[in-house]
Design a protein around this motif. Structure first.
Motif, PDB file in Angstrom:
ATOM      1  N   PHE A   1      53.912  35.803   2.313  1.00  0.00           N
ATOM      2  CA  PHE A   1      52.924  35.643   2.195  1.00  0.00           C
ATOM      3  C   PHE A   1      52.674  36.043   1.009  1.00  0.00           C
ATOM      4  CE2 PHE A   1      48.886  33.376   0.661  1.00  0.00           C
ATOM      5  CZ  PHE A   1      48.906  32.100   1.115  1.00  0.00           C
ATOM      6  N   GLY A   2      52.599  37.478   0.145  1.00  0.00           N
ATOM      7  CA  GLY A   2      52.598  37.855  -0.948  1.00  0.00           C
ATOM      8  C   GLY A   2      51.242  38.352  -1.617  1.00  0.00           C
ATOM      9  N   GLY A   3      50.082  37.048  -0.899  1.00  0.00           N
ATOM     10  CA  GLY A   3      48.853  37.475  -1.798  1.00  0.00           C
ATOM     11  C   GLY A   3      48.763  37.246  -3.477  1.00  0.00           C
ATOM     12  N   LEU A   4      49.178  36.108  -3.674  1.00  0.00           N
ATOM     13  CA  LEU A   4      49.936  35.323  -4.621  1.00  0.00           C
ATOM     14  C   LEU A   4      48.637  35.194  -5.970  1.00  0.00           C
ATOM     15  CD1 LEU A   4      52.456  33.121  -4.701  1.00  0.00           C
ATOM     16  CD2 LEU A   4      52.376  35.079  -5.211  1.00  0.00           C
ATOM     17  N   ARG A   5      46.845  35.419  -4.694  1.00  0.00           N
ATOM     18  CA  ARG A   5      45.582  35.190  -5.367  1.00  0.00           C
ATOM     19  C   ARG A   5      45.487  36.478  -6.323  1.00  0.00           C
ATOM     20  NH1 ARG A   5      43.063  30.728  -3.290  1.00  0.00           N
ATOM     21  NH2 ARG A   5      44.235  29.621  -1.443  1.00  0.00           N
ATOM     22  N   ALA A   6      46.545  37.506  -6.066  1.00  0.00           N
ATOM     23  CA  ALA A   6      45.862  38.713  -6.713  1.00  0.00           C
ATOM     24  C   ALA A   6      47.385  39.503  -7.134  1.00  0.00           C
ATOM     25  CB  ALA A   6      45.523  39.487  -5.736  1.00  0.00           C
ATOM     26  N   GLU A   7      48.087  38.810  -8.201  1.00  0.00           N
ATOM     27  CA  GLU A   7      49.189  38.723  -8.460  1.00  0.00           C
ATOM     28  C   GLU A   7      48.708  40.808  -9.636  1.00  0.00           C
ATOM     29  OE1 GLU A   7      47.713  35.907 -11.351  1.00  0.00           O
ATOM     30  OE2 GLU A   7      47.522  36.541  -8.861  1.00  0.00           O
ATOM     31  N   GLY A   8      47.720  40.735  -9.722  1.00  0.00           N
ATOM     32  CA  GLY A   8      47.626  42.108 -10.880  1.00  0.00           C
ATOM     33  C   GLY A   8      47.218  43.449  -9.885  1.00  0.00           C
ATOM     34  N   GLY A   9      46.923  43.161  -9.038  1.00  0.00           N
ATOM     35  CA  GLY A   9      47.472  44.055  -7.913  1.00  0.00           C
ATOM     36  C   GLY A   9      45.737  44.819  -6.947  1.00  0.00           C
ATOM     37  N   ALA A  10      45.322  45.544  -6.535  1.00  0.00           N
ATOM     38  CA  ALA A  10      44.819  46.200  -5.937  1.00  0.00           C
ATOM     39  C   ALA A  10      43.425  45.972  -6.659  1.00  0.00           C
ATOM     40  CB  ALA A  10      44.996  47.809  -5.872  1.00  0.00           C
ATOM     41  N   PHE A  11      42.502  45.997  -5.803  1.00  0.00           N
ATOM     42  CA  PHE A  11      41.025  45.422  -6.534  1.00  0.00           C
ATOM     43  C   PHE A  11      39.871  45.772  -5.692  1.00  0.00           C
ATOM     44  CE2 PHE A  11      41.669  41.934  -5.728  1.00  0.00           C
ATOM     45  CZ  PHE A  11      40.372  40.604  -5.335  1.00  0.00           C
ATOM     46  N   THR A  12      38.678  46.220  -5.789  1.00  0.00           N
ATOM     47  CA  THR A  12      37.347  46.381  -5.261  1.00  0.00           C
ATOM     48  C   THR A  12      36.585  45.309  -5.537  1.00  0.00           C
ATOM     49  OG1 THR A  12      38.111  48.268  -3.970  1.00  0.00           O
ATOM     50  CG2 THR A  12      35.564  48.141  -3.687  1.00  0.00           C
ATOM     51  N   VAL A  13      35.948  45.100  -4.913  1.00  0.00           N
ATOM     52  CA  VAL A  13      34.427  44.106  -5.174  1.00  0.00           C
ATOM     53  C   VAL A  13      33.102  45.098  -3.780  1.00  0.00           C
ATOM     54  CG1 VAL A  13      33.089  42.366  -5.311  1.00  0.00           C
ATOM     55  CG2 VAL A  13      35.747  42.344  -5.504  1.00  0.00           C
ATOM     56  N   LEU A  14      31.620  45.526  -5.393  1.00  0.00           N
ATOM     57  CA  LEU A  14      31.063  46.111  -4.835  1.00  0.00           C
ATOM     58  C   LEU A  14      30.028  45.771  -4.934  1.00  0.00           C
ATOM     59  CD1 LEU A  14      32.677  49.611  -6.543  1.00  0.00           C
ATOM     60  CD2 LEU A  14      32.207  49.608  -3.636  1.00  0.00           C
ATOM     61  N   GLY A  15      29.314  44.631  -3.507  1.00  0.00           N
ATOM     62  CA  GLY A  15      27.877  44.179  -4.029  1.00  0.00           C
ATOM     63  C   GLY A  15      26.918  45.547  -3.230  1.00  0.00           C
ATOM     64  N   PHE A  16      25.379  44.763  -4.403  1.00  0.00           N
ATOM     65  CA  PHE A  16      24.421  46.399  -3.686  1.00  0.00           C
ATOM     66  C   PHE A  16      22.745  44.922  -3.228  1.00  0.00           C
ATOM     67  CE2 PHE A  16      26.681  47.341  -7.318  1.00  0.00           C
ATOM     68  CZ  PHE A  16      27.194  48.512  -6.154  1.00  0.00           C
ATOM     69  N   ALA A  17      22.136  45.454  -2.524  1.00  0.00           N
ATOM     70  CA  ALA A  17      21.601  44.829  -1.594  1.00  0.00           C
ATOM     71  C   ALA A  17      20.609  44.515  -2.257  1.00  0.00           C
ATOM     72  CB  ALA A  17      20.546  45.652  -0.246  1.00  0.00           C
ATOM     73  N   GLU A  18      19.932  45.277  -3.675  1.00  0.00           N
ATOM     74  CA  GLU A  18      19.556  44.931  -4.798  1.00  0.00           C
ATOM     75  C   GLU A  18      19.624  43.731  -5.539  1.00  0.00           C
ATOM     76  OE1 GLU A  18      20.709  47.908  -3.896  1.00  0.00           O
ATOM     77  OE2 GLU A  18      19.235  49.194  -3.063  1.00  0.00           O
ATOM     78  N   PRO A  19      18.312  43.026  -5.422  1.00  0.00           N
ATOM     79  CA  PRO A  19      18.526  41.579  -6.315  1.00  0.00           C
ATOM     80  C   PRO A  19      19.219  41.786  -7.695  1.00  0.00           C
ATOM     81  CG  PRO A  19      16.392  42.092  -5.518  1.00  0.00           C
ATOM     82  CD  PRO A  19      16.784  42.740  -4.910  1.00  0.00           C
TER      83      PRO A  19
END
Length: 288
Positions: free
Chosen positions: A216-234
């Motif tokens: 498949f290749g993961g073409l939606r993220a052609e820029g490579g690895a990344f992390t998204v961090l979400g927090f409980a505090e609004p």
């Protein structure tokens, strides 16, 4: 309160304090340049303070509160109390000799996060690694040669993993490229143990591991690895972490974050389901 909770809590308080100072400044119509001048600092220092990426001096915050017209004693005391809490020492400071400052920022965000979503291409995510796998990857990088430093870095990686078994653990969504599973770090036995670790983690209700198949290749993220961090505090927005060779980028502008969140959603949709990912993990393990 555990050390993990204390470290993450200090990070959250620093982020909240920065956000609060930004709102007060904007409500008063004060520019970052003017705010910096009032505390004998630069505009960029104010920007870093408002993003929660530096420590806070109580005197500086008190001067800013005065500039922003905050005169009520109770409100000032509340904000200044947050300064002391935000400056609490975190566990990773004892590893400052082997950790760059830009990565210590990530450790604070990781511990404070309510949700951690990542896409990895070359390696298994650090939160999911065995000690032997971490040791092999750190050594193979070639930048660390002293055995004592290698071991301290391995300790950091294992210490990070305590968030997975905390009383209120974050939701972890890891999309892992199949290539990372087939890259023979340290040999077949080590990789079999690493895959066993991944299979075991899939039993945790708050951990989701999906494999992106080679075809498949993961073409939606052609820029490579990344992390998204979400927090409980609004009041806290998501943060995107992009690690580079000698530094890292932290993105928090809504438009930029939205692009990565959309890419992450796409990767989750395109990756193998949880059950099919487990089947592939077992298949790769058998081939080893």
């Amino acid at each position: 309160m555990s050390t993990t909770q204390a470290g993450g809590g200090a990070t959250v308080r620093r982020l909240l304090l920065g956000s609060q100072l930004r709102r007060l400044r904007e409500a008063r119509g004060v520019s970052r340049e003017e705010a910096g001048y009032s505390i004998r600092a630069s505009e960029s220092k104010i920007s870093r303070m408002e993003l929660g990426r530096v420590g806070f001096k109580e005197r500086d915050v008190a001067d800013l509160l005065t500039l922003y017209g905050v005169e009520a004693e109770q409100e000032r005391a509340s904000v200044l109390g947050l300064v002391r809490a935000a400056n609490a020492t975190s566990w990773w400071h004892t590893y400052g000799d082997v950790l760059p400052g830009w990565f210590q920022t990530f450790l604070g965000l990781e511990e404070a996060a309510a949700e951690i979503r990542s896409y990895e291409v070359q390696f298994v995510h650090g939160l999911l690694q065995t000690a032997d796998y971490a040791r092999a990857v750190i050594t193979a990088g070639g930048h660390v040669t002293e055995p004592a430093e290698v071991e301290r870095r391995v300790e950091v990686r294992l210490r990070r993993q305590r968030v997975l078994t905390a009383e209120q653990p974050p939701r972890v969504v890891a999309v892992l490229d199949e290539a990372a599973l087939r890259r023979p770090w340290g040999g077949p036995e080590l990789m079999r143990a690493q895959i066993d670790r991944l299979l075991g983690l899939t039993d945790l209700p708050h951990v989701s591991i999906q494999v992106m198949p080679l075809g498949f290749g993961g073409l939606r993220a052609e820029g490579g690895a990344f992390t998204v961090l979400g927090f409980a505090e609004p009041d806290l927005s998501d943060v995107v972490y992009l690690e580079q060779f000698t530094t890292a980028l932290y993105l928090d502008k809504p438009a930029e974050v939205a692009e990565y969140v959309a890419a992450m959603d796409g990767l989750v949709a395109d990756g193998l389901s949880a059950e099919r990912s487990r089947e592939l993990l077992r298949s790769v393990r058998q081939e080893l």
